[in-house]
Design a protein around this motif. Sequence first.
Motif, PDB file in Angstrom:
ATOM      1  N   THR A  57      -3.116   4.369  -1.941  1.00 51.92           N
ATOM      2  CA  THR A  57      -3.973   4.905  -0.885  1.00 51.92           C
ATOM      3  C   THR A  57      -4.114   6.413  -0.999  1.00 51.92           C
ATOM      4  N   GLU A  58      -4.943   6.977  -0.154  1.00 56.21           N
ATOM      5  CA  GLU A  58      -5.194   8.417  -0.182  1.00 56.21           C
ATOM      6  C   GLU A  58      -4.034   9.223   0.381  1.00 56.21           C
ATOM      7  N   ASP A  59      -3.201   8.596   1.203  1.00 53.28           N
ATOM      8  CA  ASP A  59      -2.035   9.290   1.751  1.00 53.28           C
ATOM      9  C   ASP A  59      -1.109   8.264   2.404  1.00 53.28           C
ATOM     10  N   GLU A  60      -0.005   8.735   2.938  1.00 53.03           N
ATOM     11  CA  GLU A  60       0.968   7.821   3.536  1.00 53.03           C
ATOM     12  C   GLU A  60       0.473   7.232   4.850  1.00 53.03           C
ATOM     13  N   ILE A  61      -0.367   7.964   5.532  1.00 57.23           N
ATOM     14  CA  ILE A  61      -0.882   7.454   6.805  1.00 57.23           C
ATOM     15  C   ILE A  61      -1.745   6.237   6.531  1.00 57.23           C
ATOM     16  N   ALA A  62      -2.607   6.351   5.539  1.00 60.06           N
ATOM     17  CA  ALA A  62      -3.424   5.202   5.151  1.00 60.06           C
ATOM     18  C   ALA A  62      -2.526   4.075   4.671  1.00 60.06           C
ATOM     19  N   ALA A  63      -1.472   4.419   3.942  1.00 58.37           N
ATOM     20  CA  ALA A  63      -0.600   3.388   3.385  1.00 58.37           C
ATOM     21  C   ALA A  63      -0.011   2.519   4.498  1.00 58.37           C
TER      22      ALA A  63
ATOM     23  N   LEU B 260       5.138  11.374   7.926  1.00 60.78           N
ATOM     24  CA  LEU B 260       3.731  11.066   8.181  1.00 60.78           C
ATOM     25  C   LEU B 260       3.525   9.642   8.678  1.00 60.78           C
ATOM     26  N   MET B 261       4.507   8.802   8.466  1.00 66.61           N
ATOM     27  CA  MET B 261       4.356   7.403   8.880  1.00 66.61           C
ATOM     28  C   MET B 261       4.833   7.139  10.305  1.00 66.61           C
ATOM     29  N   MET B 262       5.346   8.149  10.957  1.00 64.30           N
ATOM     30  CA  MET B 262       5.944   7.930  12.269  1.00 64.30           C
ATOM     31  C   MET B 262       4.966   7.339  13.279  1.00 64.30           C
ATOM     32  N   GLU B 263       3.722   7.766  13.225  1.00 64.21           N
ATOM     33  CA  GLU B 263       2.767   7.268  14.208  1.00 64.21           C
ATOM     34  C   GLU B 263       2.507   5.773  13.998  1.00 64.21           C
ATOM     35  N   GLY B 264       2.368   5.384  12.749  1.00 63.81           N
ATOM     36  CA  GLY B 264       2.149   3.974  12.434  1.00 63.81           C
ATOM     37  C   GLY B 264       3.370   3.123  12.756  1.00 63.81           C
ATOM     38  N   PHE B 265       4.523   3.716  12.556  1.00 62.68           N
ATOM     39  CA  PHE B 265       5.800   3.067  12.875  1.00 62.68           C
ATOM     40  C   PHE B 265       5.833   2.709  14.360  1.00 62.68           C
ATOM     41  N   SER B 266       5.452   3.666  15.185  1.00 64.66           N
ATOM     42  CA  SER B 266       5.438   3.452  16.629  1.00 64.66           C
ATOM     43  C   SER B 266       4.416   2.378  16.999  1.00 64.66           C
ATOM     44  N   LEU B 267       3.282   2.372  16.314  1.00 68.00           N
ATOM     45  CA  LEU B 267       2.273   1.337  16.563  1.00 68.00           C
ATOM     46  C   LEU B 267       2.829  -0.040  16.216  1.00 68.00           C
TER      47      LEU B 267
ATOM     48  N   ALA C  57       0.874  -1.175   0.000  1.00 66.36           N
ATOM     49  CA  ALA C  57       0.000   0.000   0.000  1.00 66.36           C
ATOM     50  C   ALA C  57       0.905   1.216   0.000  1.00 66.36           C
ATOM     51  N   ALA C  58       0.652   2.168  -0.877  1.00 68.33           N
ATOM     52  CA  ALA C  58       1.550   3.315  -0.935  1.00 68.33           C
ATOM     53  C   ALA C  58       0.878   4.509  -1.583  1.00 68.33           C
ATOM     54  N   TYR C  59       1.526   5.632  -1.438  1.00 70.03           N
ATOM     55  CA  TYR C  59       1.086   6.893  -2.009  1.00 70.03           C
ATOM     56  C   TYR C  59       2.238   7.400  -2.878  1.00 70.03           C
ATOM     57  N   PRO C  60       1.928   8.008  -4.021  1.00 61.24           N
ATOM     58  CA  PRO C  60       3.010   8.431  -4.914  1.00 61.24           C
ATOM     59  C   PRO C  60       3.965   9.431  -4.252  1.00 61.24           C
ATOM     60  N   ILE C  61       5.231   9.217  -4.419  1.00 59.83           N
ATOM     61  CA  ILE C  61       6.223  10.214  -4.002  1.00 59.83           C
ATOM     62  C   ILE C  61       7.559   9.886  -4.669  1.00 59.83           C
ATOM     63  N   CYS C  62       8.209  10.920  -5.144  1.00 57.48           N
ATOM     64  CA  CYS C  62       9.550  10.769  -5.696  1.00 57.48           C
ATOM     65  C   CYS C  62      10.507  10.537  -4.547  1.00 57.48           C
ATOM     66  N   PRO C  63      11.499   9.734  -4.679  1.00 55.57           N
ATOM     67  CA  PRO C  63      11.821   8.840  -5.798  1.00 55.57           C
ATOM     68  C   PRO C  63      11.502   7.378  -5.465  1.00 55.57           C
ATOM     69  N   ALA C  64      10.345   7.147  -4.817  1.00 55.80           N
ATOM     70  CA  ALA C  64      10.043   5.782  -4.370  1.00 55.80           C
ATOM     71  C   ALA C  64       8.912   5.141  -5.169  1.00 55.80           C
ATOM     72  N   THR C  65       8.192   5.939  -5.930  1.00 58.76           N
ATOM     73  CA  THR C  65       6.991   5.438  -6.598  1.00 58.76           C
ATOM     74  C   THR C  65       7.284   4.283  -7.545  1.00 58.76           C
ATOM     75  N   GLU C  66       8.458   4.341  -8.180  1.00 58.54           N
ATOM     76  CA  GLU C  66       8.798   3.287  -9.142  1.00 58.54           C
ATOM     77  C   GLU C  66       8.684   1.902  -8.532  1.00 58.54           C
ATOM     78  N   ILE C  67       8.948   1.791  -7.248  1.00 59.21           N
ATOM     79  CA  ILE C  67       8.891   0.468  -6.614  1.00 59.21           C
ATOM     80  C   ILE C  67       7.523  -0.159  -6.841  1.00 59.21           C
ATOM     81  N   TRP C  68       6.488   0.550  -6.413  1.00 60.26           N
ATOM     82  CA  TRP C  68       5.172  -0.104  -6.502  1.00 60.26           C
ATOM     83  C   TRP C  68       4.580  -0.006  -7.890  1.00 60.26           C
ATOM     84  N   GLN C  69       5.010   0.978  -8.666  1.00 57.55           N
ATOM     85  CA  GLN C  69       4.487   1.035 -10.026  1.00 57.55           C
ATOM     86  C   GLN C  69       4.999  -0.148 -10.860  1.00 57.55           C
ATOM     87  N   TRP C  70       6.180  -0.619 -10.515  1.00 54.13           N
ATOM     88  CA  TRP C  70       6.679  -1.802 -11.184  1.00 54.13           C
ATOM     89  C   TRP C  70       5.947  -3.053 -10.665  1.00 54.13           C
ATOM     90  N   LEU C  71       5.842  -3.111  -9.344  1.00 49.94           N
ATOM     91  CA  LEU C  71       5.220  -4.274  -8.693  1.00 49.94           C
ATOM     92  C   LEU C  71       3.791  -4.499  -9.176  1.00 49.94           C
TER      93      LEU C  71
END
Lengths: 581, 581, 284, 284
Positions: free
Chosen positions: B251-257, B282-289, B223-237
């Motif tokens: 997803t709608e954003d990185e938090i959802a991702a 934005l993922m820090m909260e989920g990381f802690s969870l 699950a991911a949200y577009p962002i340079c320079p990481a989008t290629e990973i999931w666009q390939w997958l």
Amino acid sequence: MISDIQVMIAGYAGDGVLFTGNVLGKILKRQGWEVVTYRDFPSNIRGEAMNYTIRASLNKIYSRGDYIDVLMAFNCDAILRHIKSVGENGVILCEGSVTESVRLSPKKGRTFHKFPMRELAKKNFRSEIFKNTILLGGLCYILDLDMKIIREVLSEVFLKRKGKEIVEKNIQALRLGCDEAEKIIKEEERHSLEERPDKDRLFLSGDEAIALGALAAGCRFFAAYPICPATEIWQWLLKHIHKFNGLVVQTEDEIAAINMALGAAYSGVRAMTSTSGPGASLMMEGFSLAGMAEIPIVVAHVQRVGPSTGLPTRPEQSDLNQWVFGAHGDFPRIVLSPGTIEECFYFMADAFNLAEKYQCPVILLTEQNYGQNFYTVEKFDLSRVSIDRGMLLSQDELLKIEDYKRYALTENGISPRVVPSMANGIHMVEGNEHDEKGYRDEDEEIRIKMMNKRMTKLNIAAKDVIPPKLWGKEESDIGIIGFGSTICPIREAMDQLEEKGISTKYLQVRTLWPFSAAEVEEFMSSCNTVFVVENNYSGQLSRLIQGQGVECSRVHKINKYSGHTFRPVEIAESMLGVLEQ
Amino acid sequence: MISDIQVMIAGYAGDGVLFTGNVLGKILKRQGWEVVTYRDFPSNIRGEAMNYTIRASLNKIYSRGDYIDVLMAFNCDAILRHIKSVGENGVILCEGSVTESVRLSPKKGRTFHKFPMRELAKKNFRSEIFKNTILLGGLCYILDLDMKIIREVLSEVFLKRKGKEIVEKNIQALRLGCDEAEKIIKEEERHSLEERPDKDRLFLSGDEAIALGALAAGCRFFAAYPICPATEIWQWLLKHIHKFNGLVVQTEDEIAAINMALGAAYSGVRAMTSTSGPGASLMMEGFSLAGMAEIPIVVAHVQRVGPSTGLPTRPEQSDLNQWVFGAHGDFPRIVLSPGTIEECFYFMADAFNLAEKYQCPVILLTEQNYGQNFYTVEKFDLSRVSIDRGMLLSQDELLKIEDYKRYALTENGISPRVVPSMANGIHMVEGNEHDEKGYRDEDEEIRIKMMNKRMTKLNIAAKDVIPPKLWGKEESDIGIIGFGSTICPIREAMDQLEEKGISTKYLQVRTLWPFSAAEVEEFMSSCNTVFVVENNYSGQLSRLIQGQGVECSRVHKINKYSGHTFRPVEIAESMLGVLEQ
Amino acid sequence: MKENSYHLHDPTWCRGCGIYGIFAALKKAAASLQIPPERMVIVTGIGCHGRLNNYFNAYGFHGLHGRVLPVAAGVKLANSSLAVLAVSGDGDAYSIGVGHFIHANRRNVNMICIVVDNRVYGLTQGQTSPTSQKGYVSVSSPFGSKETPLDGPRLAIVSGGTFVARGFSGIPEHLTALIIEGMTHNGFSLIEVLSPCVTHNKINTYKWFKEHIVNLDDDTNFSAKNKKKALEVLSDQSKIPIGLLYHEERPSFDDLSLPSDTPIALTKLDVDEKKLDAIMKDFM
Amino acid sequence: MKENSYHLHDPTWCRGCGIYGIFAALKKAAASLQIPPERMVIVTGIGCHGRLNNYFNAYGFHGLHGRVLPVAAGVKLANSSLAVLAVSGDGDAYSIGVGHFIHANRRNVNMICIVVDNRVYGLTQGQTSPTSQKGYVSVSSPFGSKETPLDGPRLAIVSGGTFVARGFSGIPEHLTALIIEGMTHNGFSLIEVLSPCVTHNKINTYKWFKEHIVNLDDDTNFSAKNKKKALEVLSDQSKIPIGLLYHEERPSFDDLSLPSDTPIALTKLDVDEKKLDAIMKDFM
Ligand SMILES: Cc1ncc(C[n+]2csc(CCOP(=O)(O)OP(=O)(O)O)c2C)c(N)n1
Ligand SMILES: Cc1ncc(C[n+]2csc(CCOP(=O)(O)OP(=O)(O)O)c2C)c(N)n1
Ligand code: SF4
Ligand code: SF4
Ligand SMILES: [Mg+2]
Ligand SMILES: [Mg+2]
């Protein structure tokens, strides 16, 4: 003559423990005593055990004490839980409903009395609700409290919200409690408190001190989302800020909160937000923007137990790392750590002044036990508060500038700032890398210069931030280092050790970033043994010290991460354990 | 005989620089050469300068080289920008439209030719679009490339998407470019490349290697949200995962991702997300969870320049701190740092295995220059990939357990895990502090035990993570330490120094947390001089090392934070500067 | 103020991009309202639309992806004398930022929000966005998008929006008029602008938009005062209405919350000992 | 399965709290559908509603404030054979989590979402929430709330929701029926439940709700198949309709996206060298 007393009120959520404790605290404060409270509440709705400790003393005290003198229990279960903390001559009063059998006999010295508050309330007032005032009446007898003061406090509490009749009923309930106690309490079980003048003192929590400090420091915009244990800050401010032409906005989440505050700060208003654990993680992106775009903003973070939702109503010091190292990229940031309620107040002005002088985010990092507990302090000295807006230009000054550049490259990295609406100052505030005017620029040279500029500010700020404070015997070679509210049990532990003939000294780190490396190193080199005391698991302060290249081989870590503050004796004993080796 | 060549294609965004460079890279790879590309692109829409470097060699190479042999410029401006990087015998071909006057004469040895690609395209094909193939034709002549291979590559590129006719037209354009070049290029200006067998090699980017690695490692939910320079990973997958009964969700954003990935991981699927700078914050909260709830999850973070939006398409290494220290509270986490494209692939299996074995979040931290540049590598050896799901119980095993406890207190802190749908395994996964069954618990004892349990896992994991790797001459007393993709210029710099008679060694840190302190310390103690080389301002790795209590007084920091990787000579010269003192 | 008082630089969006039309309309609107550039603040999101600041002569704030609305509200509430304009994209406003979008409509701060709707993620190279139509094929949905597209104006109306409009960058005069009206509205004004991305979106082209839009000005039965009507015209999926969809007069958040008419930013900042002393009494 | 197969512990919500009614209805619904507890996953938000997991016998995930919907979607998409239930609050779903709420409705993953709407932040001690009525006085809005309240079901419908209902914890049978229907719907089902907070909300009491609700079952003209009708009944601010508001059959995201009928979680995990080798060819 009694000079130090500790009362615990214990019950279940919903029993009114918090209310009763707060009133007792206020009464003791009015009697002229030093008061410290400690709330031990689960994050809960109803029905879970909770307790509230009120310690009062004629001398300066810092923290809850080690032992309880009077335990007022709403149920027998509470006695079981706390009996080991009751001191040798402790008195225990318990609701002890008839169906329950008290399964323990108090140990030597301790006395136990059944005190049927609920029953008395129902019988005499047809409502259980008066049990709390009856309990206060009981305490009033045991502690020989001044009836006039209690009457005064009760009317303050009830008059406005509930009316005269309720005040009167409560005073009757108080009398009833007092009389009932007289019947069962022996004279030698009483702890008569001497009365002292209560002049120019306040009784407030850290959250309230922060809010008051913000107001004094000129904070005029506050955006936040509810979260324990930081909500009290803005809920208090909400009632007063309009008198200063300021505004509090409850936002939809923490991300909106920090971004709205950034917008307001950019507009030229002193703006802040407050949060805790999970909310802080959500603010990391905005934090990084503030660093890049050089927007002065203040975040008050009242730490609770992590990770994740953790224990939302309990204290910890495990978010140091997050503010010092969290968020993406390298950018300037300042993290302050008040160690007393007074500092919660005074540091707010520093926070805003530093934010504006260095045009970067400033964090005030404190802990739940300050945030939500009450302390007696000297009335704050407003003449000590001053407002320094740094390089914020006036319209006149701006008009004199030929070609205004928001991010002008200067020697100290600080660029004159102007705010929207000013003629001749149009510029852009930008989260992308940018040129001196704020326009996006990807040139290598510009990038390097801008990074240097931003980080240089921090080097300058390092000389301007709040230095560590030394407590205790300077000549001692036993040193303690800590930050934030651990100062309370530490200072009490130092007194305990002093009584045993062991002199110690304490270095209270008050700025966590830029780190006071030189002062800490000097302190450490003056010690044979150093203890770093922290309310967290991993020793975040220890690692921070070590990361500065300070030699740390003589450091002993004392950590607690149970969701509670240290009791003084825990620190003293840990230290003794090492010292006696 | 030429054995190392570097071509730069430079133009403006919209000129097709990326396309041309990629095709050239593939051709050179098919010729049997080692290829490394380097993209220097602004985050932009149209009209800004950009360039693409393709280096090829008969020997193992790691990074772009220091000098350009052939510069293909779409405009004169590009020459001005890059002339200083053109090597002594460099050839420059420039579109050089008639209205522009070339304002510089190339320095000694360097030759300059006007090569009107656009004009030729318009004249011969009535469309500018063929300029890129004409350019390739020019290169084909200069480098004496194999026409058969080019034809092959061009049909692969165009046949499926554009049809046969376009393929033919492009081959005509290629010929045209070749013929035109023949007219203007002198024989001695050509760099004829030898052909080598191209067997079992791949040509791919780090993002693609990560995606492929994820697939091989059993990642079945992304699950991911577009962002340079990481989008290629999931666009390939996205194009392949369904063949493995897997799913990618935008997803709608990185938090959802991160939260969606957490949900999937909890359900028993190997799940991950990918992101960069702001998204990571934005993922820090989920990381802690993930840390608290002990959910195995993998995050691939492709670093770009920070802070804030920074320079979104450029490389940096400034997010180490964030993953090692970010997010609220203390919790276990593992941060891996691949140093080669191969490691991007193979570490994915490690990432998932570690995540499941230690039931904690695992971060794969890499950089834009790996993420988006292409490298030749040996075909990945799938027999080296294995799947270890750790203490994940089967239904049969679970049925044998009397009273299943998700967070059972065990010696190594690892508790057997089961997933929803299993009979006899009902439990709760909880972000509040909890008991062994996962139910919220605020008891002091439980809290302490649970913290110990979680953090113990990390101590065990420390012995199981990927150790640092030693490169170079073990007996040398000049050491270099770094992580991630800086290995490329470092290894090249080491070769340059070796040529000067200076032997060096390099310790590539491959796990950033739990930190390989012992190995680093040992390495450092075997050196007289240590250089820590990092693509960031503050020296995040240096501070990490220091924070572990490693003696760092002999460390020299070499940092670059201009938005570019090091050129090998920059590192070599910095080191020489110190060594010659 | 002439139109070119607001022209700072020639934009570098792709040739033919719809945002050029929006840029032009914005300059026209500002000139028509005679807003001094220094009294205007443009807060932009991250995306192609976010480059507007680089070309428009006004105070600018280019912050985070999806966070334009809270920032703009902060700017406005802090200094209510400013004209505050938030410029966002379909990804920025409706994907990552849609939570703020809903709450901005509820809150009704007096500012204007322009959502550049190109139905694609432009700056990140063409991914599917919340307004991309079902089945839309892109690098991020090679097998076609599976989600129901989102309608910003409809969402705004049900969230309590007081001024909701839609324009098309291909009809700049109409758009200019809407912007002028939005800027004079007291409260939160949403203007979604259909804006072709010529580089990445080969479906929703100028031609496509022209074929699908209906101008509400041509519908004599329509009244923007009628919420039911507005929701009705928005429910027909085959047509895209442009024009003022809904307009309601309601006190703005600024009216209801700001303690005085003096902008907060313009009040003198001092330590008012008397007032603070009085407050401290509560703690005695 | 009997009702008490789902009863793990007696709840400790405040006496009289509306959530008791929801807890009871959920157990009844699960029993009526005969869902084995181990095939149920309840994902909860942070708030009083979030305590449900502690009392309900099923797999539970108590994650972050506002993030129930992405987590629940992840659980369901990973194992489509599970019955996935997201339980959220008015703060959790409509304030911090409203972005996910909008997108969950668009996405239409086959799961059910219950929003416990007590019109207040319960767990954090009574702050104003997005559904608190205008002028609502609380610790966080001592001078009355200034924002237009948000209507969850309405937002769900315009966001593409396929099953939108509202219940009242004071009428448990009606609520149980709605939950059963929602659980059998193929797609995303929203059930907002009006649920008095007896401790913090002294306005929206049982009595108040009873006076304001209208049961759509009593309206013979109403059909849940008609979106326009649904939006119409929701636009009358003086009444709160309960019942099934809108229902549409549309392929779920699961139907459209999952590559096969075998749940992802149940596919064997191995390194399929053949397939991977074939893919690697692309890079040669
Ligand atoms: C937190 C975060 N996530 C992702 C990104 C990457 N990003 C930059 S622009 C953009 C989307 C742009 O789409 P849209 O808002 O529609 O703007 P457009 O380019 O189409 O104008 C994204 C995802 C980012 N900058 N920040
Ligand atoms: C990120 C984050 N912000 C804030 C909080 C604090 N918090 C806990 S519950 C809650 C609100 C609860 O309100 P609601 O969702 O309506 O649930 P209720 O208690 O009313 O059932 C908040 C703000 C949190 N846990 N996490
Ligand atoms: S990519 Fe699309 S939206 Fe962006 S500038 Fe080009 S045409 Fe416009
Ligand atoms: S605080 Fe309100 S919502 Fe929470 S349990 Fe009590 S009555 Fe229910
Ligand atoms: Mg867009
Ligand atoms: Mg609620």
